[in-house]
Design an enzyme around this catalytic site. Structure first.
Site, PDB file in Angstrom:
ATOM      1  N   HIS A   1       4.665   6.546   4.327  1.00 43.72           N
ATOM      2  CA  HIS A   1       4.149   5.181   4.196  1.00 43.72           C
ATOM      3  C   HIS A   1       3.760   4.930   2.745  1.00 43.72           C
ATOM      4  O   HIS A   1       3.516   5.869   1.976  1.00 43.72           O
ATOM      5  CB  HIS A   1       2.925   4.988   5.091  1.00 43.72           C
ATOM      6  CG  HIS A   1       3.232   4.960   6.548  1.00 43.72           C
ATOM      7  ND1 HIS A   1       2.342   4.471   7.476  1.00 43.72           N
ATOM      8  CD2 HIS A   1       4.326   5.360   7.251  1.00 43.72           C
ATOM      9  CE1 HIS A   1       2.866   4.568   8.686  1.00 43.72           C
ATOM     10  NE2 HIS A   1       4.069   5.114   8.576  1.00 43.72           N
TER      11      HIS A   1
ATOM     12  N   GLU B   1       1.012   3.910   1.355  1.00 45.13           N
ATOM     13  CA  GLU B   1      -0.281   4.458   0.958  1.00 45.13           C
ATOM     14  C   GLU B   1      -0.207   5.963   0.721  1.00 45.13           C
ATOM     15  O   GLU B   1      -0.755   6.467  -0.264  1.00 45.13           O
ATOM     16  CB  GLU B   1      -1.336   4.195   2.049  1.00 45.13           C
ATOM     17  CG  GLU B   1      -1.514   2.747   2.400  1.00 45.13           C
ATOM     18  CD  GLU B   1      -0.671   2.270   3.573  1.00 45.13           C
ATOM     19  OE1 GLU B   1      -1.175   1.431   4.343  1.00 45.13           O
ATOM     20  OE2 GLU B   1       0.487   2.726   3.728  1.00 45.13           O
TER      21      GLU B   1
ATOM     22  N   CYS C   1      -2.561   1.787   8.679  1.00 48.28           N
ATOM     23  CA  CYS C   1      -2.586   2.371  10.018  1.00 48.28           C
ATOM     24  C   CYS C   1      -3.594   3.521  10.041  1.00 48.28           C
ATOM     25  O   CYS C   1      -4.163   3.898   9.011  1.00 48.28           O
ATOM     26  CB  CYS C   1      -1.189   2.878  10.395  1.00 48.28           C
ATOM     27  SG  CYS C   1      -0.670   4.335   9.454  1.00 48.28           S
TER      28      CYS C   1
ATOM     29  N   CYS D   1      -2.848   6.458   7.617  1.00 45.73           N
ATOM     30  CA  CYS D   1      -3.118   6.165   6.213  1.00 45.73           C
ATOM     31  C   CYS D   1      -4.612   6.071   5.929  1.00 45.73           C
ATOM     32  O   CYS D   1      -5.078   6.537   4.885  1.00 45.73           O
ATOM     33  CB  CYS D   1      -2.381   4.899   5.799  1.00 45.73           C
ATOM     34  SG  CYS D   1      -0.582   5.140   5.800  1.00 45.73           S
TER      35      CYS D   1
END
Length: 165
Positions: free
Chosen positions: A55, A57, A85, A88
Site C-alpha cells: 500500500h 503508506e 486501512c 497501514c
C-alpha cells in the site's frame, strides 16, 4: 492558489496517486515528512508487485525508514490521499508516526476514525494526531473517476464478449 503546508504535501501525495493510477493500481499516494523534508514517498503497487502489503503508506514508510536509517519515525508526518486501512494504521503505530494527515475518508475500510478507529485505542502506548479532509474533494474524485472508468471498461468488455459469441 496558495497552499498550506498540509495542502502542499497532500498535493505531492496526489501526484503519487496519479503514478499508481497510470499503472492501473488503485490511485492512492503517500508522503512522509520529517522536519519539513520529504523522506519517503509511495503509491499503491499491490497488483504490480504481487504483494498485498504494498500500500502507499507502507511503501512511503519503508522508504522513509531506509532514508533516515531507523525503523522508528517519531517526529514524522504521513500524508495520504485516502484514510488508511487497519494494516497501514498498524504500521504507522509501529513506526511511531507523529501525525497522520489524510484526504478522503474510506467508508469501507478506513481505520483512522471511519469504519474503525485504531488510532485511538486506549491500550496503545503510542498516540498519533490525525488531521482529515485535506484536499478531500480532489482525493475523492481521483478515486471515484478511477472506479467509474473501471466499471465502464468492464461493461464494454462484457458487451464486446457478448457480440463475439
Amino acid at each position: 492558489m496558495t497552499y498550506t503546508n498540509h495542502q502542499y504535501y497532500m498535493q505531492i501525495a496526489i501526484e503519487q496517486a496519479h503514478i499508481a493510477r497510470d499503472k492501473d493500481e488503485v490511485p492512492v499516494g503517500a508522503v512522509v515528512v520529517l522536519d519539513g523534508e520529504i523522506v519517503g514517498v509511495g503509491h499503491n503497487s499491490s497488483i504490480t508487485a504481487s504483494d498485498s502489503t504494498s500500500h502507499a503508506e507502507i511503501n512511503a514508510i519503508r522508504a522513509a525508514c531506509e532514508k533516515v536509517g531507523n525503523y522508528r519515525l517519531p517526529e514524522a508526518e504521513l500524508f495520504v490521499t485516502l484514510e488508511p486501512c487497519s494494516m497501514c494504521v498498524g504500521a504507522m503505530i509501529h513506526a511511531r508516526i507523529k501525525t497522520l494527515v489524510f484526504g478522503a475518508s474510506d467508508p469501507k475500510t478506513g481505520a483512522a476514525g471511519g469504519v474503525s478507529d485504531l488510532v485511538n485505542i486506549e491500550q496503545h502506548k503510542h498516540k498519533m494526531e490525525v488531521v482529515s479532509g485535506v484536499l478531500d474533494t480532489e482525493c475523492r474524485e481521483l478515486l471515484q473517476n478511477f472506479f467509474k472508468q473501471k466499471r465502464l471498461q468492464a461493461k464494454a468488455n462484457k458487451t464486446e464478449n457478448k457480440n463475439e459469441q
